[in-house]
Design a protein around this motif. Structure first.
Motif, PDB file in Angstrom:
ATOM      1  N   PRO A 157      14.164   6.200  13.909  1.00  0.00           N
ATOM      2  CA  PRO A 157      13.514   4.956  13.944  1.00  0.00           C
ATOM      3  C   PRO A 157      11.836   5.260  13.667  1.00  0.00           C
ATOM      4  N   ASP A 158      11.588   6.418  14.474  1.00  0.00           N
ATOM      5  CA  ASP A 158       9.938   6.785  14.163  1.00  0.00           C
ATOM      6  C   ASP A 158       9.697   7.145  12.853  1.00  0.00           C
ATOM      7  N   THR A 159      10.659   7.906  12.189  1.00  0.00           N
ATOM      8  CA  THR A 159      10.496   8.384  10.697  1.00  0.00           C
ATOM      9  C   THR A 159      10.348   7.174   9.865  1.00  0.00           C
ATOM     10  N   ALA A 160      11.352   6.211  10.075  1.00  0.00           N
ATOM     11  CA  ALA A 160      11.495   4.886   9.045  1.00  0.00           C
ATOM     12  C   ALA A 160      10.377   4.347   9.402  1.00  0.00           C
ATOM     13  N   GLU A 161       9.684   4.174  10.352  1.00  0.00           N
ATOM     14  CA  GLU A 161       8.367   3.311  10.688  1.00  0.00           C
ATOM     15  C   GLU A 161       7.160   3.980   9.976  1.00  0.00           C
ATOM     16  N   GLN A 162       7.181   5.219  10.177  1.00  0.00           N
ATOM     17  CA  GLN A 162       6.285   6.071   9.634  1.00  0.00           C
ATOM     18  C   GLN A 162       6.278   5.908   8.028  1.00  0.00           C
ATOM     19  N   LYS A 163       7.441   6.118   7.501  1.00  0.00           N
ATOM     20  CA  LYS A 163       7.416   5.869   6.099  1.00  0.00           C
ATOM     21  C   LYS A 163       6.937   4.596   5.527  1.00  0.00           C
ATOM     22  N   VAL A 164       7.262   3.486   6.256  1.00  0.00           N
ATOM     23  CA  VAL A 164       6.762   2.122   5.908  1.00  0.00           C
ATOM     24  C   VAL A 164       5.310   2.133   5.915  1.00  0.00           C
ATOM     25  N   ARG A 165       4.731   2.766   7.078  1.00  0.00           N
ATOM     26  CA  ARG A 165       3.156   2.754   7.267  1.00  0.00           C
ATOM     27  C   ARG A 165       2.543   3.418   6.278  1.00  0.00           C
ATOM     28  N   LEU A 166       3.197   4.588   5.915  1.00  0.00           N
ATOM     29  CA  LEU A 166       2.236   5.355   4.947  1.00  0.00           C
ATOM     30  C   LEU A 166       2.362   4.838   3.548  1.00  0.00           C
ATOM     31  N   LEU A 167       3.553   4.107   2.919  1.00  0.00           N
ATOM     32  CA  LEU A 167       3.563   3.480   1.784  1.00  0.00           C
ATOM     33  C   LEU A 167       2.554   2.136   1.784  1.00  0.00           C
ATOM     34  N   GLN A 168       2.265   1.438   2.915  1.00  0.00           N
ATOM     35  CA  GLN A 168       1.391   0.434   2.931  1.00  0.00           C
ATOM     36  C   GLN A 168       0.096   1.018   2.836  1.00  0.00           C
ATOM     37  N   GLU A 169      -0.284   1.986   3.647  1.00  0.00           N
ATOM     38  CA  GLU A 169      -1.540   2.571   3.635  1.00  0.00           C
ATOM     39  C   GLU A 169      -2.076   3.446   2.470  1.00  0.00           C
ATOM     40  N   HIS A 170      -1.072   4.092   1.707  1.00  0.00           N
ATOM     41  CA  HIS A 170      -1.526   4.838   0.595  1.00  0.00           C
ATOM     42  C   HIS A 170      -1.392   4.303  -0.869  1.00  0.00           C
ATOM     43  N   TYR A 171      -0.767   3.008  -1.043  1.00  0.00           N
ATOM     44  CA  TYR A 171      -0.622   2.441  -2.234  1.00  0.00           C
ATOM     45  C   TYR A 171      -1.099   1.089  -2.323  1.00  0.00           C
ATOM     46  N   PRO A 172      -2.299   1.032  -2.035  1.00  0.00           N
ATOM     47  CA  PRO A 172      -2.870  -0.420  -2.129  1.00  0.00           C
ATOM     48  C   PRO A 172      -2.711  -1.184  -3.317  1.00  0.00           C
ATOM     49  N   SER A 173      -2.624  -0.448  -4.472  1.00  0.00           N
ATOM     50  CA  SER A 173      -2.531  -1.022  -5.748  1.00  0.00           C
ATOM     51  C   SER A 173      -1.312  -1.773  -5.842  1.00  0.00           C
ATOM     52  N   GLN A 174      -0.252  -1.533  -5.097  1.00  0.00           N
ATOM     53  CA  GLN A 174       1.253  -2.106  -5.191  1.00  0.00           C
ATOM     54  C   GLN A 174       1.472  -3.061  -4.164  1.00  0.00           C
ATOM     55  N   ARG A 175       0.538  -3.436  -3.462  1.00  0.00           N
ATOM     56  CA  ARG A 175       0.641  -4.526  -2.353  1.00  0.00           C
ATOM     57  C   ARG A 175       0.691  -5.891  -2.765  1.00  0.00           C
ATOM     58  N   HIS A 176       0.481  -6.124  -3.930  1.00  0.00           N
ATOM     59  CA  HIS A 176       0.575  -7.676  -4.850  1.00  0.00           C
ATOM     60  C   HIS A 176       1.796  -7.863  -5.037  1.00  0.00           C
ATOM     61  N   ARG A 177       2.660  -6.642  -5.260  1.00  0.00           N
ATOM     62  CA  ARG A 177       4.126  -6.892  -5.745  1.00  0.00           C
ATOM     63  C   ARG A 177       5.019  -7.623  -4.745  1.00  0.00           C
ATOM     64  N   PRO A 178       5.781  -8.580  -5.105  1.00  0.00           N
ATOM     65  CA  PRO A 178       6.754  -9.341  -4.119  1.00  0.00           C
ATOM     66  C   PRO A 178       7.808  -8.309  -3.419  1.00  0.00           C
ATOM     67  N   TRP A 179       8.019  -7.327  -3.912  1.00  0.00           N
ATOM     68  CA  TRP A 179       9.128  -6.810  -3.209  1.00  0.00           C
ATOM     69  C   TRP A 179       8.507  -5.653  -2.507  1.00  0.00           C
ATOM     70  N   TYR A 180       7.253  -5.328  -2.449  1.00  0.00           N
ATOM     71  CA  TYR A 180       6.606  -4.140  -1.891  1.00  0.00           C
ATOM     72  C   TYR A 180       6.190  -4.436  -0.315  1.00  0.00           C
ATOM     73  N   ASP A 181       7.198  -4.467   0.561  1.00  0.00           N
ATOM     74  CA  ASP A 181       6.932  -4.956   1.892  1.00  0.00           C
ATOM     75  C   ASP A 181       7.730  -4.513   2.727  1.00  0.00           C
ATOM     76  N   ARG A 182       7.449  -4.611   4.031  1.00  0.00           N
ATOM     77  CA  ARG A 182       8.154  -3.662   5.251  1.00  0.00           C
ATOM     78  C   ARG A 182       9.474  -4.242   5.343  1.00  0.00           C
ATOM     79  N   GLU A 183       9.741  -5.546   4.952  1.00  0.00           N
ATOM     80  CA  GLU A 183      11.111  -6.044   5.277  1.00  0.00           C
ATOM     81  C   GLU A 183      12.234  -5.495   4.032  1.00  0.00           C
TER      82      GLU A 183
END
Length: 215
Positions: A157-183
């Motif tokens: 669970p810690d690794t899965a959460e870390q993966k999602v956090r890093l994706l959100q943190e390091h790819y700001p150019s992709q945050r506008h995409r409707p599928w690019y989210d934690r869920e």
């Protein structure tokens, strides 16, 4: 669930058609590998995004996804969505990578991926790296091309959460995409975890492997 170990892993290759492909498809696996094997060699190749903000994102992201690793990243400038029209350049990039490394494991897109860039790169990898274990990662997308995986890497669970956090943190150019989210990311990881009797997992397609059951 049957578990097979990969043996010693000193050098791995991770490739993506676009910046963020590797992290989305195999970020949790990279975290798991690098945390368990300090100093592991990681050669990463991305075919598009070179010279743009995407390359800067990728540099920072893969450094975070490969803690303690000897990381080498090359990002080329092929146009996004046009790999079939730039086949020779893509093939040359993959063949150059092959000349530079002899990995124990390769993380690459699936050959069944609906995106033409992902699919094209996947086909190149299995021709250039003929005697290597290639695991094809999956990327959730509008096309609905997710299939039935043949291999799983459980994630804590810690690794899965870390993966999602890093994706959100390091790819700001992709945050506008409707599928690019934690869920989306955790939801797929949860489903793959259920399939392999874990809480979370990343799933891969293994098209060919050789067993050593008597060694």
């Amino acid at each position: 669930m049957i578990r097979l170990g990969a043996g010693p892993l000193d050098r791995i290759v991770a490739v993506g058609a676009h910046c963020d492909d590797i992290a989305i498809g195999a970020g949790g696996t990279l975290l798991t590998l690098c945390q368990a094997r300090p100093g592991i060699s990681v050669d990463a190749l991305v075919l598009s995004g070179g010279g743009t903000e995407r390359e800067q994102e990728e540099q920072a992201a893969l450094a975070a996804f490969c803690p303690g690793a000897d990381l080498r990243l090359t990002v080329h400038k092929l146009p996004d969505g046009r790999l079939p029209a730039h086949w020779e350049e893509a093939k040359a990039a993959v063949e150059e990578l092959r000349e530079q490394t002899d990995p124990d494991l390769i993380l690459a897109p699936r050959t069944e991926d609906a995106h033409q860039d992902h699919r094209g790169l996947a086909k190149l990898m299995t021709t250039a790296f003929r005697d290597h274990l290639v695991l094809g990662y999956e990327i959730v997308k509008w096309d609905g091309d997710l299939g039935r995986p043949t291999a799983y890497q459980p994630l804590s669970p810690d690794t899965a959460e870390q993966k999602v956090r890093l994706l959100q943190e390091h790819y700001p150019s992709q945050r506008h995409r409707p599928w690019y989210d934690r869920e989306a990311f955790l939801g797929l990881a949860r489903i793959r975890g259920i399939e392999c009797h874990a809480h979370y997992a990343e799933a891969f397609a293994a098209t060919k492997l050789t067993l050593n059951l008597g060694g």
